[in-house]
Design a protein around this motif. Structure first.
Motif, PDB file in Angstrom:
ATOM      1  N   HIS A  93       0.750  -1.021  -0.378  1.00  0.00           N
ATOM      2  CA  HIS A  93      -0.130  -0.152   0.226  1.00  0.00           C
ATOM      3  C   HIS A  93       1.003   0.791  -0.145  1.00  0.00           C
ATOM      4  CE1 HIS A  93      -2.485   2.795   1.787  1.00  0.00           C
ATOM      5  NE2 HIS A  93      -3.796   2.424   1.249  1.00  0.00           N
ATOM      6  N   LEU A  94       1.896   0.751   0.600  1.00  0.00           N
ATOM      7  CA  LEU A  94       2.904   2.432   0.925  1.00  0.00           C
ATOM      8  C   LEU A  94       3.384   2.833  -0.844  1.00  0.00           C
ATOM      9  CD1 LEU A  94       4.743   2.447   4.429  1.00  0.00           C
ATOM     10  CD2 LEU A  94       3.430   4.002   3.600  1.00  0.00           C
ATOM     11  N   MET A  95       3.461   1.653  -1.039  1.00  0.00           N
ATOM     12  CA  MET A  95       4.068   2.065  -2.647  1.00  0.00           C
ATOM     13  C   MET A  95       2.896   2.251  -3.312  1.00  0.00           C
ATOM     14  SD  MET A  95       6.283  -1.972  -2.713  1.00  0.00           S
ATOM     15  CE  MET A  95       7.174  -1.233  -5.002  1.00  0.00           C
ATOM     16  N   VAL A  96       2.281   2.075  -3.531  1.00  0.00           N
ATOM     17  CA  VAL A  96       1.292   2.736  -4.420  1.00  0.00           C
ATOM     18  C   VAL A  96       0.780   3.853  -4.477  1.00  0.00           C
ATOM     19  CG1 VAL A  96      -1.629   2.475  -5.101  1.00  0.00           C
ATOM     20  CG2 VAL A  96       0.166   0.532  -4.762  1.00  0.00           C
ATOM     21  N   VAL A  97       0.717   4.274  -2.728  1.00  0.00           N
ATOM     22  CA  VAL A  97       0.710   5.434  -2.083  1.00  0.00           C
ATOM     23  C   VAL A  97       1.709   6.692  -2.759  1.00  0.00           C
ATOM     24  CG1 VAL A  97       0.855   7.162  -0.076  1.00  0.00           C
ATOM     25  CG2 VAL A  97      -1.047   5.441  -0.292  1.00  0.00           C
ATOM     26  N   ALA A  98       2.527   5.993  -3.142  1.00  0.00           N
ATOM     27  CA  ALA A  98       3.750   7.137  -3.192  1.00  0.00           C
ATOM     28  C   ALA A  98       3.995   6.730  -4.809  1.00  0.00           C
ATOM     29  CB  ALA A  98       5.438   6.004  -2.965  1.00  0.00           C
ATOM     30  N   LEU A  99       3.639   6.381  -5.346  1.00  0.00           N
ATOM     31  CA  LEU A  99       3.421   6.502  -6.896  1.00  0.00           C
ATOM     32  C   LEU A  99       2.702   7.981  -7.606  1.00  0.00           C
ATOM     33  CD1 LEU A  99       4.354   3.118  -7.903  1.00  0.00           C
ATOM     34  CD2 LEU A  99       6.127   4.933  -8.532  1.00  0.00           C
ATOM     35  N   PHE A 100       0.959   7.540  -6.805  1.00  0.00           N
ATOM     36  CA  PHE A 100       0.140   8.549  -7.599  1.00  0.00           C
ATOM     37  C   PHE A 100      -0.173   9.165  -6.584  1.00  0.00           C
ATOM     38  CE2 PHE A 100      -4.263   9.670  -6.677  1.00  0.00           C
ATOM     39  CZ  PHE A 100      -4.524   9.623  -7.459  1.00  0.00           C
ATOM     40  N   PHE A 101       0.878   9.452  -4.555  1.00  0.00           N
ATOM     41  CA  PHE A 101       0.668  10.624  -4.212  1.00  0.00           C
ATOM     42  C   PHE A 101       1.362  11.581  -5.261  1.00  0.00           C
ATOM     43  CE2 PHE A 101      -2.561   8.804  -2.305  1.00  0.00           C
ATOM     44  CZ  PHE A 101      -3.982  10.920  -1.346  1.00  0.00           C
ATOM     45  N   GLY A 102       2.658  10.778  -5.212  1.00  0.00           N
ATOM     46  CA  GLY A 102       3.880  11.917  -5.070  1.00  0.00           C
ATOM     47  C   GLY A 102       3.818  12.264  -7.128  1.00  0.00           C
ATOM     48  N   SER A 103       3.217  12.128  -8.367  1.00  0.00           N
ATOM     49  CA  SER A 103       3.229  11.564  -9.406  1.00  0.00           C
ATOM     50  C   SER A 103       2.279  13.427  -9.113  1.00  0.00           C
ATOM     51  CB  SER A 103       2.989  11.309 -10.496  1.00  0.00           C
ATOM     52  OG  SER A 103       1.676  10.188 -10.001  1.00  0.00           O
ATOM     53  N   GLY A 104       0.740  12.813  -8.383  1.00  0.00           N
ATOM     54  CA  GLY A 104      -0.505  13.736  -8.483  1.00  0.00           C
ATOM     55  C   GLY A 104       0.177  15.080  -8.255  1.00  0.00           C
ATOM     56  N   ILE A 105       0.579  15.201  -7.182  1.00  0.00           N
ATOM     57  CA  ILE A 105       1.526  16.333  -6.293  1.00  0.00           C
ATOM     58  C   ILE A 105       2.409  17.050  -6.813  1.00  0.00           C
ATOM     59  CG2 ILE A 105       2.286  17.118  -4.535  1.00  0.00           C
ATOM     60  CD1 ILE A 105       1.065  15.578  -2.426  1.00  0.00           C
ATOM     61  N   ILE A 106       3.236  16.730  -7.535  1.00  0.00           N
ATOM     62  CA  ILE A 106       4.279  17.338  -8.550  1.00  0.00           C
ATOM     63  C   ILE A 106       3.275  18.071  -9.781  1.00  0.00           C
ATOM     64  CG2 ILE A 106       5.810  17.460 -10.492  1.00  0.00           C
ATOM     65  CD1 ILE A 106       6.673  14.425  -8.443  1.00  0.00           C
ATOM     66  N   THR A 107       2.022  17.755  -9.955  1.00  0.00           N
ATOM     67  CA  THR A 107       1.496  18.031 -11.029  1.00  0.00           C
ATOM     68  C   THR A 107       0.459  19.847 -10.978  1.00  0.00           C
ATOM     69  OG1 THR A 107       1.701  15.367 -12.259  1.00  0.00           O
ATOM     70  CG2 THR A 107      -0.439  17.596 -12.897  1.00  0.00           C
ATOM     71  N   TYR A 108      -0.286  19.073 -10.472  1.00  0.00           N
ATOM     72  CA  TYR A 108      -1.497  19.799  -9.419  1.00  0.00           C
ATOM     73  C   TYR A 108      -0.867  21.146  -8.504  1.00  0.00           C
ATOM     74  CZ  TYR A 108      -4.012  17.121 -12.579  1.00  0.00           C
ATOM     75  OH  TYR A 108      -5.378  16.208 -13.751  1.00  0.00           O
ATOM     76  N   LEU A 109       0.431  21.116  -7.452  1.00  0.00           N
ATOM     77  CA  LEU A 109       1.235  21.975  -6.473  1.00  0.00           C
ATOM     78  C   LEU A 109       2.056  22.599  -7.205  1.00  0.00           C
ATOM     79  CD1 LEU A 109      -0.208  19.905  -3.538  1.00  0.00           C
ATOM     80  CD2 LEU A 109      -1.607  21.777  -5.118  1.00  0.00           C
TER      81      LEU A 109
END
Length: 330
Positions: free
Chosen positions: A251-267
């Motif tokens: 779960h931690l690996m999936v969270v890192a992949l998804f939130f990492g790319s999403g935060i970089i894109t939109y914030l």
């Protein structure tokens, strides 16, 4: 004043009926190769997540809240990737890259709402692990079937009104000049670049929504895992510690992949946006992350691997591919 007369004619704003998705048209020699790559990835995503849904449904040993939410997550991934990849494949194998105004708005809405649902489901999955590890005696009481259904329903529906209004605001803006969208789907940043007038309020709203639906869930997940790791380190048995870590690491690996790319894109600041970077990040969280999810959850979870072996063996026996297995009770 002179510059007032230089405004684009209003008829261009109201007459806009379609966008042209440029996608990967800047590399014409790679169209066939990219089509093959994305088609294979799409099939793997569909098959991998469908397999997780099936085995967590048919195997009684996987009828627990953890796998209930994993089943929801896998179905979500199928929906999420199907919003963008089929259109991408169509554009790669044909010359017609047009998408109607309404279809673009619809694609953006479903992309946003499914992305929001993914944030919430990942948060709920972290909460499930927190209760299971930090309050194991109360786990069956807290995470009962009714609560699980309510949490899942909340994840799927809570963001619907927010993104209906948000998508409406974006497509209520006047659009002028070129209708060429330098992206492979109707994401928020590239669509806003084609809008006329002041988009400052919309951009601020993007930051606010991103903080609420991305940063806050991420911080809740982070806080849950701080408590989880603290509890795990206090366990006296090394075997129990290893088992607890193994149920959380996927779960931690999936969270890192998804939130990492999403935060970089939109914030990240608007000044640091570039077409190439935006496309790469979008590919990462729309295609690459979903293809890794079934691999991560299957290869790093012994219970899922065992259930998968049992499921495949039963299928082979029922199809008489290994008729001797039935007699040997393998």
């Amino acid at each position: 004043m002179e510059f007032i007369g230089q405004n684009p004619p209003q008829v261009n704003h109201t007459a806009l009926e379609e966008f042209i998705l440029l996608g990967f048209s800047d590399v014409p020699n790679l169209q066939g190769f990219l089509f093959g790559v994305f088609l294979i990835m799409y099939v793997i995503i569909l098959m991998g997540n469908s397999l997780i849904i099936i085995i967590t449904k048919v195997d009684p040993s996987l009828h627990s809240p953890m796998y209930f939410f994993l089943r929801n997550f896998s179905f979500l991934e199928i929906c999420y990737v199907s919003v963008t990849v089929p259109k991408l494949l169509t554009d790669l194998c044909g010359q017609n890259r047009k998408i109607s105004f309404l279809a673009c708005a619809t694609q953006m809405y479903f992309f946003l709402i499914l992305g929001l649902t993914e944030c919430f489901i990942l948060t709920v999955m972290a909460y499930d692990r927190y209760v299971a590890i930090c309050n194991p005696l109360l786990y069956p009481l807290i995470m009962n079937s009714r609560v699980c259904m309510q949490l899942a329903a909340g994840c799927w529906t809570s963001g619907i009104p927010v993104h209906i209004g948000f998508t409406y605001l974006i497509f209520s803006l006047p659009f002028c000049g070129s209708n060429q969208l330098n992206h492979f789907f109707c994401d928020v940043p590239p669509v806003l670049t084609l809008a006329c007038g002041d988009t400052f309020m919309i951009e601020m709203l993007i930051y606010v929504i991103a903080i609420v639906v991305v940063t806050i869930p991420f911080m809740l997940i982070f806080g849950s895992y701080v408590k989880i790791i603290t509890t795990i380190l206090k366990l006296p048995s090394a075997t129990r510690r290893a088992k607890a870590f193994s149920t959380c690491s996927s779960h931690l690996m999936v969270v890192a992949l998804f939130f990492g790319s999403g935060i970089i894109t939109y914030l990240r600041p608007k000044s640091s946006h570039s077409t190439g970077t935006d496309k790469f990040l979008s590919l990462f969280y729309t295609v690459v992350t979903p293809i890794f999810n079934p691999m991560i959850y299957c290869l790093r979870n012994k219970d899922v691997i065992l259930a998968l072996r049992k499921f495949l063996l039963n299928k082979l026996i029922s199809n008489n591919i290994f008729p001797m297995a039935k007699d040997s009770h393998l």
